[in-house]
Structure formats: C-alpha cells, structure tokens
Design a protein around this motif. Structure first.
Motif, PDB file in Angstrom:
ATOM      1  N   THR A 156       0.848  -1.202   0.000  1.00  0.00           N
ATOM      2  CA  THR A 156       0.000   0.000   0.000  1.00  0.00           C
ATOM      3  C   THR A 156       0.882   1.249   0.000  1.00  0.00           C
ATOM      4  O   THR A 156       1.816   1.370   0.784  1.00  0.00           O
ATOM      5  CB  THR A 156      -0.904   0.010   1.236  1.00  0.00           C
ATOM      6  N   ASN A 216       3.240 -13.528   5.507  1.00  0.00           N
ATOM      7  CA  ASN A 216       2.206 -12.789   6.223  1.00  0.00           C
ATOM      8  C   ASN A 216       2.652 -12.494   7.652  1.00  0.00           C
ATOM      9  O   ASN A 216       2.483 -11.380   8.172  1.00  0.00           O
ATOM     10  CB  ASN A 216       0.909 -13.590   6.225  1.00  0.00           C
ATOM     11  N   THR A 256      -0.431  -6.778  -1.158  1.00  0.00           N
ATOM     12  CA  THR A 256      -1.117  -7.791  -1.959  1.00  0.00           C
ATOM     13  C   THR A 256      -0.038  -8.596  -2.668  1.00  0.00           C
ATOM     14  O   THR A 256       0.998  -8.047  -3.081  1.00  0.00           O
ATOM     15  CB  THR A 256      -2.052  -7.143  -2.988  1.00  0.00           C
ATOM     16  N   GLY A 258      -4.940 -11.287  -1.810  1.00  0.00           N
ATOM     17  CA  GLY A 258      -5.630 -10.025  -2.073  1.00  0.00           C
ATOM     18  C   GLY A 258      -5.161  -9.292  -3.313  1.00  0.00           C
ATOM     19  O   GLY A 258      -5.523  -8.124  -3.511  1.00  0.00           O
ATOM     20  N   HIS A 259      -4.373  -9.938  -4.159  1.00  0.00           N
ATOM     21  CA  HIS A 259      -3.860  -9.278  -5.359  1.00  0.00           C
ATOM     22  C   HIS A 259      -4.870  -9.405  -6.496  1.00  0.00           C
ATOM     23  O   HIS A 259      -5.733 -10.288  -6.485  1.00  0.00           O
ATOM     24  CB  HIS A 259      -2.524  -9.919  -5.767  1.00  0.00           C
ATOM     25  N   SER A 278      -6.458 -13.080   2.268  1.00  0.00           N
ATOM     26  CA  SER A 278      -6.260 -11.766   2.877  1.00  0.00           C
ATOM     27  C   SER A 278      -4.868 -11.227   2.546  1.00  0.00           C
ATOM     28  O   SER A 278      -3.941 -11.987   2.241  1.00  0.00           O
ATOM     29  CB  SER A 278      -6.441 -11.845   4.392  1.00  0.00           C
ATOM     30  N   ARG A 279      -4.730  -9.917   2.612  1.00  0.00           N
ATOM     31  CA  ARG A 279      -3.452  -9.292   2.290  1.00  0.00           C
ATOM     32  C   ARG A 279      -2.385  -9.696   3.308  1.00  0.00           C
ATOM     33  O   ARG A 279      -2.681  -9.963   4.479  1.00  0.00           O
ATOM     34  CB  ARG A 279      -3.598  -7.774   2.298  1.00  0.00           C
ATOM     35  N   ASP A 331      -2.056  -8.314   7.187  1.00  0.00           N
ATOM     36  CA  ASP A 331      -3.360  -7.809   7.630  1.00  0.00           C
ATOM     37  C   ASP A 331      -3.883  -8.624   8.810  1.00  0.00           C
ATOM     38  O   ASP A 331      -4.154  -8.077   9.881  1.00  0.00           O
ATOM     39  CB  ASP A 331      -4.334  -7.846   6.454  1.00  0.00           C
TER      40      ASP A 331
END
Length: 526
Positions: free
Chosen positions: A338, A376, A390, A409-410, A434-435, A438
């Motif tokens: 992000t 992650n 992502t 999440g991409h 999920s990203r 996150d």
C-alpha cells in the motif's frame, strides 16, 4: 546617468513646489484680469448709458421748441438753441463733437461748428430716411469699443407735423482715457503679481527643498541599510538582519525583510536536508533495483518470461521476483505494498529477504500457500498493520504442465490460451486470500491450472489498470486483455509483449502524472 532615490525625491518635491507656485501665480493673474475686465465693462456701460441719457434729454429739449424757429426761418435762434447745450457739455467728460438742426429734407439749418448761409449748408441725406421717426434714435459708433454716441430726434409740432431733425454726437474720449489707465494699471498689477509670486516661490522652493532633503534622508537611510543587508545575504551571510526603528511602511518593509531572511535561512536548511534525503533515497532506489530481476528474457525449461518495473517515486512499493525450486520447478511472484516511497520500499525489501530465507531453509521444497503464510507473519511483525501487501505467487511444474498458485488479495493474473476453435481467449486465475500483514495466522488456498504450448501468463499490479488519462478514464483490465490476446495470437515474445503494453499505457496516459507503481511480468510457455 542613474539618479539615486534621494535625488529623485528632492527633484520631484522641487518640481512640485514650482508647479504649485506657478499655478498660484497664474490663478492670481487670472483673477486680477477678470476683476479689471469687470471694471472696464462697468465703466463702459456707465459712460455709454450716461451719454445716451444726456443725449436723449438734450435732443428732446432742443426739438421741443425748434419748430417755431424753423417756421420763422430764424437761424440765429436755432444757433442759440445749440450753443448753451454744447457749452454745458464741454465742461463735462461727455463733450459734444457736433450738434445739428436740419429741416425735414435733411438740409442743415444750424450747426455747432460754424454759422453758414442757408443755401450753402450741405444736406444730411440720411435724415430724409427718418421721416417716420417718432422718438429719439441712439446709434453707437466705433467697434469693438464705442468712441461716439449719436442721438437723433424728430422736430414735430403739437399736430405731429415733421419740421426737421436735431442730432447730437457725443465724444467718449474720457472713456478711452479711463480704459487706458485701467489697462496700464492691469499691466502693473500683473507684473507685481508675478514679482510677488517669484519671491514667494523662491522662498517656498527653498524651504520645500530643505524639507525634502530631510525627508529624503529619513526615507533613504533605512532603504540603504536594507540594500546593504540584501547584498550581504546575496554574498552568503544569512545571519544579516535589519534593525526595525519605525512603525511606518519602511518599518514594515524591514520586518518583512527580516522574516524573508529567516525564511531563506530555513529554506536553505530544508533544501540541504532534502538533498541529503534525496541522496539516501537514491541509495535506497539502487538497493531496491538490485532486489529486482534484471531486464531481458529469462529462459527456463518449458517457459520464457520477462518483467518490467516503474516506480511512481524514487522508491516504489511494487516488486516482482522469480526463483528456481526443486524438481525443475519455477516460481514467479509479484507484490504491491500500500502506497509508495521509502516505507513501501522497506516492506518490499523485507518481503524479498523473507522469500530468500524461505528458499534457503527449505532447500527449494517450497509451495505458494506455505510461503505466503510465512510472509504474512513477517510483514505483520515488520509493518505493525500500518502497511499491507497484496501478493500473488505461481509455481510452474513444466514436467506436468501445471501452474500451482495462491493469492493474497492481489488482482487476478491473466492467462491467455488457445481455444479448440483456434481463437485466443483470456481468463483470470481466480484465487482469494487476505493481504499479507493484515490478519495474523491467515492461510491461503492452493489452486492449480493446466497450461499448454503457446499459452501466455501475465502478472501485473493495479498501477497499470488504474492509470488515468486527462479525461479521468482508467486504462482498465479489458484493454489489457485485448493487448495480451493480440500478442498471444501473433506469437510475440515475452519481452516484446512487455514493451508493447508499457508503450500502450504511456500513449493512453498522454503525459499524465503516474500516481502508482507499475509492475508487469509476462511468461510464454513452450
């Protein structure tokens, strides 16, 4: 020659004073002239009116009894009528130049000049045209200033019979002399006004120049100080300041100058800090570029691929990588943190470091879901949920012609394959998760798909599809798919596909500012 501000102030003040004094003198002369003109007009009116009144009275007095003497042809009596009137007028400022008595045909019967025999006295022909005259006629002679007043009256008896005329001509010599005296007085008065204005002007200009010099010094001294301080700042002495001694506009200027100097000093410090930061960013960019694969086509058994990365700032939040796994397998991965800039670049570096560590400890025995679960945890710990990523990873098993992939999440990669009908059609590799960073403990669903010879795989970040042009339109996934389908049907090499897509994006944007990082990876299967 350049005049100083001080000289300009003094010169302008002196010129202004000279102008005002001259204007005052012109005004005074104009007022005096108008006053004299009024006096002249009043005197002229009075004299003319007096001549008219006196002449009217005289001709009426003579005409009232002259018809008796005309009837008796008594010229001596007629002369006696004129003589006392002429003598009386001679003692006044309205002398009679000529007095006449004629018959009704205009023949002169008596005159103030000399007594003559009746047959030899000339006629006055214009009198013959005045037979209808019933009251005295007054005629002004001379222009523009009257010099004579001529008064003519008919001589009638009680029955109204016309016997003749009487004419008196009054000289206005006294009026001319008076007017000459008034004009001489006017000339002298104007000269006195100019002389007085000159003396007053010299005094006023002298005092004004003195005041202007003092005022100019008061104004220019702080300005000179400002100029010197500005020169010192221009030479590099940023500590220079000006003392604020007044509360007027010059004091305000001095305060603003000091504020400007403070701002310049602060801006230079900020610029130096910014330059240092830019150097650090350049180092970070170089480091980030070393973490990305090089340009050009990479060949592995059963596949050829190429990629491109373009940051929206010095450091970007996108990255892509590839790695050789055990059993002849190949991994391709693309990620998007992000935002963009240094913080995002740090997250991409942490992700790349995590991938390298996992490859090292697993001896190449690595699959996409397990790798993404470990990443992650790493990003969740490093970013503290302030940044997310992502991520999409795909593993090619060339021996089995299958792609194994997982998604965090991409946006879905695009696979272009040939249909039984011979038409090339694109589809998304749909997988959800999920990203990264996150939700701690997230798991990622494994997916797989079969690939065939000539199939085209495209991994990309949303910086491509969300790129906007001047009209606010997005490049969009549909446009990207059409490009990929056309490239697949034409057998275009992966690096050429990358070049074509990047060129199409630039042409679509038409110079609009890039707001997000762009990453594109294209693989072609043998």
């Amino acid at each position: 020659m350049t005049l100083s501000l001080r000289a300009k102030i003094i010169g302008a003040s002196a010129l202004l004073l000279i102008f005002l004094v001259s204007l005052y003198a012109v005004f005074q002369v104009r007022m005096a002239t108008q006053d004299l003109e009024r006096q002249t007009e009043r005197l002229r009116t009075l004299r003319v009116e007096a001549a008219q009144a006196q002449g009217t009275q005289a001709v009426l007095a003579v005409a009232s009894s002259s018809h008796f003497w005309i009837a008796d042809n008594d010229f001596t009596a007629l002369d006696g009528q004129l003589k006392p009137v002429v003598e009386e007028a001679r003692a006044t400022d309205l002398p009679i130049a000529e007095a006449l008595i004629t018959d009704h045909e205009g023949e002169v019967l008596a005159s103030s000049r000399a007594r003559q025999d009746r047959p030899t006295v000339p006629r006055v022909p214009e009198f013959a045209q005045l037979k209808e005259l019933t009251r005295p006629q007054i005629v002004m002679e001379g222009a523009p200033l009257p010099t004579r007043v001529r008064v003519v009256a008919p001589i009638r008896d009680d029955t109204g019979r016309l016997w003749g005329f009487t004419r008196f001509i009054y000289e206005l010599e006294g009026l001319r002399k008076d007017l000459e005296e008034i004009e001489a007085e006017a000339v002298a008065r104007r000269a006195a006004i100019w002389q007085r204005a000159g003396l007053i002007g010299l005094l006023v200009v002298a005092l004004g120049v003195l005041v202007a010099v003092l005022q100019a010094l008061a104004i220019t001294r702080p300005i000179v100080a400002l100029s010197r301080s500005a020169n010192r700042i221009a030479e590099g002495d940023l500590s220079t300041r000006v003392a604020v001694a007044t509360r007027d506009e010059i004091g305000t200027l001095a305060s603003n100058f000091n504020h400007m100097a403070d701002r310049i000093e602060g801006l230079l410090a900020e610029t130096a800090a910014k330059m240092a930061l830019e150097k650090e960013l350049e180092v970070a960019r170089i480091i980030q570029e070393t973490l990305l694969p090089g340009q050009g086509v990479v060949e592995r058994p059963g596949v050829r691929f190429a990629g491109a990365f373009r940051s929206a700032s010095t450091c970007g939040g996108d990255f892509w990588t590839h790695a050789d796994l055990a059993g002849g397998r190949l991994m391709l991965a693309v990620g998007d943190v992000t935002g963009h800039g240094v913080p995002s670049a740090m997250i991409t570096a942490a992700c790349r470091s995590g991938i390298d560590t996992l490859l090292s400890v697993s001896d190449g025995q690595l699959d996409a879901p397990r790798m993404m679960a470990e990443l992650n945890t790493t990003i969740h710990s490093a970013a503290q949920r302030r940044f997310f990523m992502t991520f999409f990873a795909v593993v090619l098993d060339a021996s089995r012609r299958r792609l194994h992939f997982a998604n965090a999440g991409h946006n879905f990669p695009i696979l272009v394959r040939r249909q039984p009908s011979g038409r090339w059609k694109s589809r998304g590799l749909v997988a959800r998760g999920s990203r990264l960073g996150d939700v701690l403990g997230s798991t990622y669903e494994p997916k797989s798909v079969e690939v065939g010879p000539g199939d085209l795989l495209c991994l990309y970040t949303d910086g491509i599809t969300e790129y906007r042009n001047a009209e606010g339109q997005e490049f969009g996934e549909r446009r990207l798919r059409r490009l990929l389908e056309r490239a697949a049907s034409g057998g275009v090499a992966p690096d050429d596909v990358v070049a074509q897509v990047m060129a199409e994006v630039e042409a679509f944007a038409a110079g609009e500012v890039q707001e997000d990082d762009i990453t594109l990876v294209v693989a072609r299967f043998a």
